[in-house]
Design an enzyme around this catalytic site. Structure first.
Site, short mmCIF file in Angstrom:
data_model
loop_
_atom_site.label_atom_id
_atom_site.label_comp_id
_atom_site.label_asym_id
_atom_site.label_seq_id
_atom_site.Cartn_x
_atom_site.Cartn_y
_atom_site.Cartn_z
N CYS A 130 -1.26 0.89 7.43
CA CYS A 130 -2.70 0.62 7.59
C CYS A 130 -3.13 -0.62 6.81
CB CYS A 130 -3.54 1.82 7.17
SG CYS A 130 -3.24 3.29 8.17
N ARG A 131 -3.27 -0.49 5.48
CA ARG A 131 -3.90 -1.57 4.71
C ARG A 131 -3.01 -2.79 4.50
NH1 ARG A 131 -5.25 2.24 -0.13
NH2 ARG A 131 -3.30 3.08 0.68
N SER A 132 -1.75 -2.58 4.04
CA SER A 132 -0.93 -3.76 3.74
C SER A 132 -0.52 -4.54 4.99
CB SER A 132 0.27 -3.43 2.84
OG SER A 132 1.13 -2.50 3.42
N CYS A 153 0.87 -1.19 0.00
CA CYS A 153 0.00 0.00 0.00
C CYS A 153 0.90 1.23 0.00
CB CYS A 153 -0.99 -0.02 1.17
SG CYS A 153 -0.23 0.08 2.80
N ASN A 166 2.34 1.51 4.29
CA ASN A 166 2.65 0.23 4.97
C ASN A 166 2.39 0.33 6.47
OD1 ASN A 166 5.57 -1.94 5.46
ND2 ASN A 166 3.47 -2.53 5.07
N ASP A 209 -8.07 3.94 1.22
CA ASP A 209 -7.11 4.38 2.24
C ASP A 209 -7.88 4.89 3.47
OD1 ASP A 209 -5.19 5.60 3.73
OD2 ASP A 209 -4.29 6.70 2.06
P1 4NP Z 1 -1.72 2.91 4.14
O1 4NP Z 1 -2.32 4.27 4.72
O2 4NP Z 1 -1.21 3.22 2.75
O3 4NP Z 1 -2.90 1.99 4.12
O4 4NP Z 1 -0.64 2.49 5.10
C1 4NP Z 1 -1.62 5.47 4.77
C2 4NP Z 1 -0.71 5.72 5.77
C3 4NP Z 1 -0.05 6.93 5.83
C4 4NP Z 1 -0.29 7.89 4.87
C5 4NP Z 1 -1.19 7.63 3.85
C6 4NP Z 1 -1.85 6.41 3.80
N1 4NP Z 1 0.34 9.16 4.92
O5 4NP Z 1 0.05 10.01 4.10
O6 4NP Z 1 1.20 9.36 5.80
#
Ligand code: 4NP
Length: 157
Positions: free
Chosen positions: A14-16, A9, A12, A126
């Site tokens: 939240c989702r992955s 994702c 790294n 997201d």
């Molecule tokens: P992820 O979520 O891609 O599912 O881990 C996010 C985590 C952090 C950010 C964006 C999405 N960020 O902009 O910091």
């Protein structure tokens, strides 16, 4: 090793890692921990070596998935060689991963929800800037895709 799976994702955190923890538990419960390798990573470098977001950890733990030991890292060139399945959460991730991926490995890169045809959506949204509901929705989507992916891998000779 029957198969190796990399979840990708943006951050790294939240989702992955949620997909990593859920798929790992399904694989372990199926007795396949020695035959399926699993990892996760991100395309962005804001949160390197961080544990998953607390909201992701809490939502996952409520359903018995422990994400606490995972740490975030960036995708790297070796990943394209090492992993059979490179499963991304949304179309932006797919675009970013394909920009890095050597031509001969591009077929490995897919939207994870390709494995969840029964869902009406093709991306895991997201949840980072949203509320707790978003994290629960992510888990439900990932559970469906993970069960189908496990069935596909179990069918490999
Ligand atoms: P992820 O979520 O891609 O599912 O881990 C996010 C985590 C952090 C950010 C964006 C999405 N960020 O902009 O910091």
């Amino acid at each position: 090793m029957k198969a190796s799976v990399l979840f990708v994702c943006l951050g790294n955190i939240c989702r992955s890692p949620t997909a990593h923890g859920i798929f790992k538990k399904l694989v372990d419960d199926a007795g396949l921990n020695n035959t399926v390798a699993i990892d996760s990573c991100g395309t962005g470098d804001w949160h390197l070596d961080h544990a998953p977001d607390k909201r992701a950890q809490t939502a996952a733990l409520q359903q018995g998935f422990d994400l606490s030991g995972l740490r975030s890292r960036l995708i790297c060139q070796a990943d394209f060689i090492r992993f059979d399945y490179i499963l991304v959460m949304d179309k932006k991730n797919l675009h970013d991963v394909l920009l890095l991926c050597p031509e001969q490995f591009k077929h490995k890169c897919e939207l994870f929800l390709t494995y969840a045809n029964e869902l009406a959506v093709d991306e895991v949204p997201d949840p980072y800037y949203g509320g707790d509901d978003g994290f629960e929705d992510v888990i439900e989507m990932i559970k469906v895709a993970s069960l189908n992916l496990l069935k596909e891998i179990q069918a490999i000779d």
